[in-house]
Design a protein around this motif. Structure first.
Motif, short mmCIF file in Angstrom:
data_model
loop_
_atom_site.label_atom_id
_atom_site.label_comp_id
_atom_site.label_asym_id
_atom_site.label_seq_id
_atom_site.Cartn_x
_atom_site.Cartn_y
_atom_site.Cartn_z
N ARG A 279 0.98 -1.20 -0.09
CA ARG A 279 -0.12 0.03 -0.11
C ARG A 279 0.82 1.19 -0.13
O ARG A 279 0.33 2.37 -0.25
CB ARG A 279 -1.04 -0.03 1.26
N ARG A 284 5.98 -0.26 -3.19
CA ARG A 284 5.99 0.02 -4.83
C ARG A 284 7.15 -0.01 -5.39
O ARG A 284 7.53 -0.70 -6.35
CB ARG A 284 5.13 1.18 -5.28
N TYR A 285 7.91 0.80 -4.88
CA TYR A 285 9.47 0.92 -5.33
C TYR A 285 10.36 -0.22 -5.18
O TYR A 285 11.27 -0.68 -6.00
CB TYR A 285 10.18 1.97 -4.57
N ALA A 299 12.63 6.63 -13.49
CA ALA A 299 11.60 6.97 -12.87
C ALA A 299 11.83 8.04 -11.76
O ALA A 299 10.87 8.55 -11.08
CB ALA A 299 10.36 6.10 -12.55
N ALA B 100 0.44 1.34 -11.94
CA ALA B 100 1.60 1.36 -11.18
C ALA B 100 2.74 1.88 -12.03
O ALA B 100 3.60 2.62 -11.47
CB ALA B 100 1.98 -0.17 -10.64
N LEU B 104 4.72 5.53 -11.61
CA LEU B 104 6.00 5.29 -11.07
C LEU B 104 6.70 6.05 -10.64
O LEU B 104 7.15 6.99 -11.61
CB LEU B 104 6.64 4.07 -11.80
N GLY B 105 6.95 6.44 -9.23
CA GLY B 105 7.99 7.67 -9.05
C GLY B 105 7.14 8.81 -8.74
O GLY B 105 7.52 9.78 -7.91
N ARG B 106 5.79 8.83 -9.11
CA ARG B 106 4.66 9.82 -8.74
C ARG B 106 3.61 9.43 -8.19
O ARG B 106 2.46 10.03 -8.40
CB ARG B 106 4.62 10.64 -9.87
N GLU B 107 3.48 8.71 -7.49
CA GLU B 107 2.27 7.91 -6.99
C GLU B 107 1.62 9.09 -6.01
O GLU B 107 1.94 9.71 -5.58
CB GLU B 107 2.41 6.67 -5.95
N ARG B 108 0.15 8.97 -6.14
CA ARG B 108 -0.64 9.95 -5.18
C ARG B 108 -0.71 8.90 -4.07
O ARG B 108 -1.08 7.86 -3.85
CB ARG B 108 -2.01 10.34 -5.94
N THR B 109 -0.84 9.72 -2.98
CA THR B 109 -1.17 9.18 -1.59
C THR B 109 -2.19 9.85 -0.68
O THR B 109 -2.51 10.91 -1.03
CB THR B 109 0.23 9.18 -0.85
N PHE B 112 -1.73 8.15 6.12
CA PHE B 112 -0.73 7.12 6.42
C PHE B 112 0.11 6.43 5.20
O PHE B 112 0.54 5.61 5.29
CB PHE B 112 -1.58 5.87 6.89
N GLY B 113 0.25 7.47 4.41
CA GLY B 113 1.04 6.91 3.15
C GLY B 113 0.68 6.08 2.24
O GLY B 113 1.29 5.40 1.40
N ARG B 114 -0.69 5.72 2.16
CA ARG B 114 -1.25 4.72 1.36
C ARG B 114 -1.39 5.23 0.02
O ARG B 114 -1.64 6.45 -0.27
CB ARG B 114 -2.93 4.23 1.87
N ILE B 115 -1.05 4.51 -0.80
CA ILE B 115 -1.12 4.87 -2.40
C ILE B 115 -2.67 4.90 -2.68
O ILE B 115 -3.54 4.23 -2.23
CB ILE B 115 -0.48 3.89 -3.26
N GLU B 117 -4.93 4.23 -5.00
CA GLU B 117 -5.13 3.36 -6.22
C GLU B 117 -6.21 3.85 -7.14
O GLU B 117 -6.19 3.88 -8.36
CB GLU B 117 -5.21 2.01 -5.80
N VAL B 118 -7.39 4.09 -6.38
CA VAL B 118 -8.69 4.45 -6.99
C VAL B 118 -8.52 5.76 -8.13
O VAL B 118 -8.69 5.56 -9.10
CB VAL B 118 -9.92 4.67 -5.91
N GLU B 121 -6.34 5.05 -10.85
CA GLU B 121 -6.58 4.14 -11.84
C GLU B 121 -7.45 4.98 -12.76
O GLU B 121 -7.55 4.88 -13.93
CB GLU B 121 -7.48 3.06 -11.16
#
Lengths: 418, 255
Positions: A279, A284-285, A299, B100, B104-109, B112-115, B117-118, B121
């Motif tokens: 999560r 992920r990295y 990236a 993903a 990659l390298g620019r995930e939205r969070t 609690f640092g959760r990615i 995903e919704v 996507e």
């Protein structure tokens, strides 16, 4: 010719994600299995075989008392194997975890020694200091591996030797016999105490409730945004399956001494590290570095930093495992962290389905693999087999797991799903 | 076609030990145009784009982005400016799914640092739809299971999603079949149509003459020619690539 025909890319626009019906989902799953993406299937198969063999040869294998013993035996391996999963995910190896766990355990025990002229540290301070020490050991390994570009295999092999020496020095310096007994009740309680029946069920309720909540809230937000979620039936089945397995385990353990405290600790560790792996950005990295380090670098991911942190996780979890093992054995000695420990931990991660080639695996594979390893050892112990035979069997189990990994990887590659 | 210069390189050079990979190259690409970069193996194409990407920063020369002097020290700097590079070997992590990889390298969070995903996507689907990429069956499958054309589309869509101003494509059609090449070339044209500056590196002159507005030819680390597509022929370009107008090999000590 600047006007290019916008040719339709396919006859009809396909919907993103077609596996939204239960039948479709199962078909997709079957297709992946046939293509070599076996998931946990080999382990479930292996566990059934183990249960049949030992169950027939030695019925004691199935009594509640032995089940609780099994939970106690696998706690240390599972804990260390969680760290190994992270290392394998980035396609590296850590051969030092056995003796690093020894260093952690011994350091804690030495700080706990009571009486005149001894450190007399409180239990929490001794544990924190031991974990900090192992974290620093991981940092050291990671820095050497990334700064000098030395293969992790060699660096941690050197670590294996050096840290085994440190264990020897620390234990013999403070005791002529080389064995130091733990006196602190709380530390002894880590691996030697059990939850009362109601508390066991309370833990069960929290675990299953939490899993159900996270599954269905994820589902809810997917549906709300019009995205294709997993079929409802699959979600229900996975929650129900967990409730069934966990419920049976709690009920069975309660027939004997109850759910071991250390089992709860292991579950908390598994859930926390699964969260980190699945999560968070860091997780992920880790997968990205294992799958394609060059892509990760392009990236903008600091690959060296991820590597160092993974080696810190591996040493840290070895330290936690060392504390659990020391508590279980009620003492540390010159050989703490030695013997089969390292191989068992690596074997657990691999048997659980974490690939040696990096990028694929789950934190939970530590639990499944440790269950296989511990059942085999436990069963062979009950049968009273000679240690020579045990080694041979353990070797064969590990070999089988690695072969399954290699063969399924090859067939995944040939069908294009690495 | 005469937009403002998105990227302008003035006299950039790069040396690897004894090898002068680039010497004194000028290069301009404007918004809304496709600039092709051609040259034989070892001509310095890859070095040039790696310099722009910040992977091997240039030794000398000036780099301006949208009229401002900039120095690019790493992939992050390039991404922050709005430069996206789609590499020949794609630089996708095979074990990760489409979402993903695109983030990659620019995930939205979330907390609690959760990615998140919704929302990732969703953004991913929107971008693919806006580019009319309909060949990808599920954005939740690992990219290892996808064809070369699909991967190329993902890599390009990634560049678009980040609102880049300059997209550099390194041999995007090298490993593709006829139909897939067609799709990617259409995609390249659509990028320029959106007002992006596009640099296309290719060995395939047929592809280049189909989509490029201008063509820059490199040879042995120097820029030997720049053509307007409408005013040149394939023969002329081939001659520039192979013979070029170089009197001597740069970097070599005159005897």
């Amino acid at each position: 010719m600047s006007k290019v025909t916008t040719a339709k890319m396919s006859e009809e626009p396909t919907r993103m994600g077609q596996e939204d019906s239960f039948g479709g989902y199962m078909q997709g799953w079957l297709r992946r299995v046939r293509a070599g993406d076996l998931g946990s299937l080999p382990i479930i198969f292996g566990l059934i075989v183990i249960a049949i063999i030992f169950g027939i040869r030695e019925p004691i294998f199935f009594v509640p008392r032995n089940f609780v013993n099994l939970l106690l035996q696998m706690a240390g391996i599972t804990t260390i194997a969680i760290g190994i999963v992270f290392v394998l995910l980035i396609a590296e190896i850590d051969l030092s975890v056995g003796f690093v766990s020894g260093v952690g355990g011994v350091a804690m025990v030495l700080l706990l020694r009571e009486g005149e002229g001894n450190p007399n540290w409180p239990w929490w301070a001794a544990i924190l200091a031991a974990l900090l020490l192992t974290l620093l050991i991981g940092l050291l390994h990671g820095l050497i591996i990334t700064r000098f570009g030395v293969p992790s295999f060699v660096v941690t092999l050197a670590g294996l030797l050096a840290w085994s020496g440190v264990v020897l020095i620390m234990t013999t310096k403070f005791s002529t016999a080389g064995t130091i007994v733990i006196q602190n009740e709380i530390v002894l309680g880590i691996a030697n105490s059990f939850l009362p029946t109601q508390w066991g069920w309370a833990m069960f309720a929290i675990a299953v409730g939490g899993y159900a909540f996270s599954t269905f809230s994820q589902r809810q937000s997917m549906v709300r945004q019009n995205l294709v979620a997993r079929p409802l039936l699959v979600d229900l089945l996975s929650v129900g399956g967990l409730a069934l397995v966990a419920g049976f385990a709690v009920w069975y353990a309660n027939q004997d001494r109850g759910v071991p405290v250390v089992a709860v600790i292991v579950i908390v560790l598994l859930v926390s590290w699964s969260f980190v792996a699945n999560r968070t950005r860091f997780g992920r990295y880790v997968y990205a570095v294992g799958g394609n380090p060059e892509a990760a670098r392009r990236a903008g991911i600091n690959v060296a930093r991820i590597r160092i942190m993974v080696f810190m996780i591996s040493s840290f979890m070895a330290g936690v495992g060392g504390i659990v093992l020391a508590s279980r054995l009620r003492s540390v000695d010159t050989n703490t962290g030695g013997g089969n420990l390292l191989l068992n931990a690596i074997a657990a991660a691999v048997i659980g389905g974490t690939s040696l080639f990096g990028g694929s695996g789950k934190v939970s594979s530590a639990l499944l693999g440790a269950l296989v390893i511990a059942s085999v050892e436990n069963g062979m112990g009950l049968l009273g087999l000679a240690s020579g035979t045990k080694f041979v069997v353990n070797g064969l189990v590990l070999l089988a797991a690695v072969l399954v990994d290699a063969v399924s990887r090859r067939s995944r590659e040939s069908s294009g799903i690495a | 076609m005469t937009g403002t210069a998105t990227l302008e390189l003035k006299g950039v050079s790069k040396r690897f030990g004894a090898v002068q990979a680039l010497s004194n190259v000028d290069f301009v690409v404007r918004a809304g145009e496709v600039m092709a970069l051609v040259g034989d193996n070892g001509a310095g194409k890859s070095t040039l784009i790696k310099g722009i990407a910040g992977i091997y920063p240039f030794d000398g020369g000036e780099v301006s982005f949208e009229g401002k002097r900039v120095t690019i020290h790493g992939p992050r700097d390039a991404a922050n400016l709005g430069i996206e590079i789609v590499y020949q070997d794609l630089a996708l992590a095979d074990n990760l799914d489409v979402v993903a990889n695109m983030f990659l390298g620019r995930e939205r969070t979330l907390s609690f640092g959760r990615i998140d995903e919704v929302s990732m996507e969703q953004a991913c689907l929107e971008t693919l739809n806006s580019l009319s990429v309909t060949t990808i069956r599920s954005v939740r499958l690992p990219v290892a299971s996808m064809s070369g054309g699909q991967r190329q589309a993902i890599a390009v869509a990634k560049a678009v999603m980040w609102n880049s101003k300059l997209v550099i494509l390194d041999e995007p059609t090298a490993a593709l079949g006829v139909a897939q090449t067609r799709q990617v070339l259409d995609l390249v044209r659509r990028l320029a149509g959106r007002g992006l500056a596009v640099v296309l590196i290719s060995h395939n002159l047929h592809d280049i003459f189909e989509v490029a507005d201008r063509i820059t030819v490199l040879r042995l680390g120097r820029k030997v020619a720049e053509f307007k597509r409408s005013e040149t022929t394939q023969q002329e370009v081939v001659h520039a690539i192979t013979a070029g107008s170089l009197e001597s090999v740069p970097g070599m000590v005159e005897a």
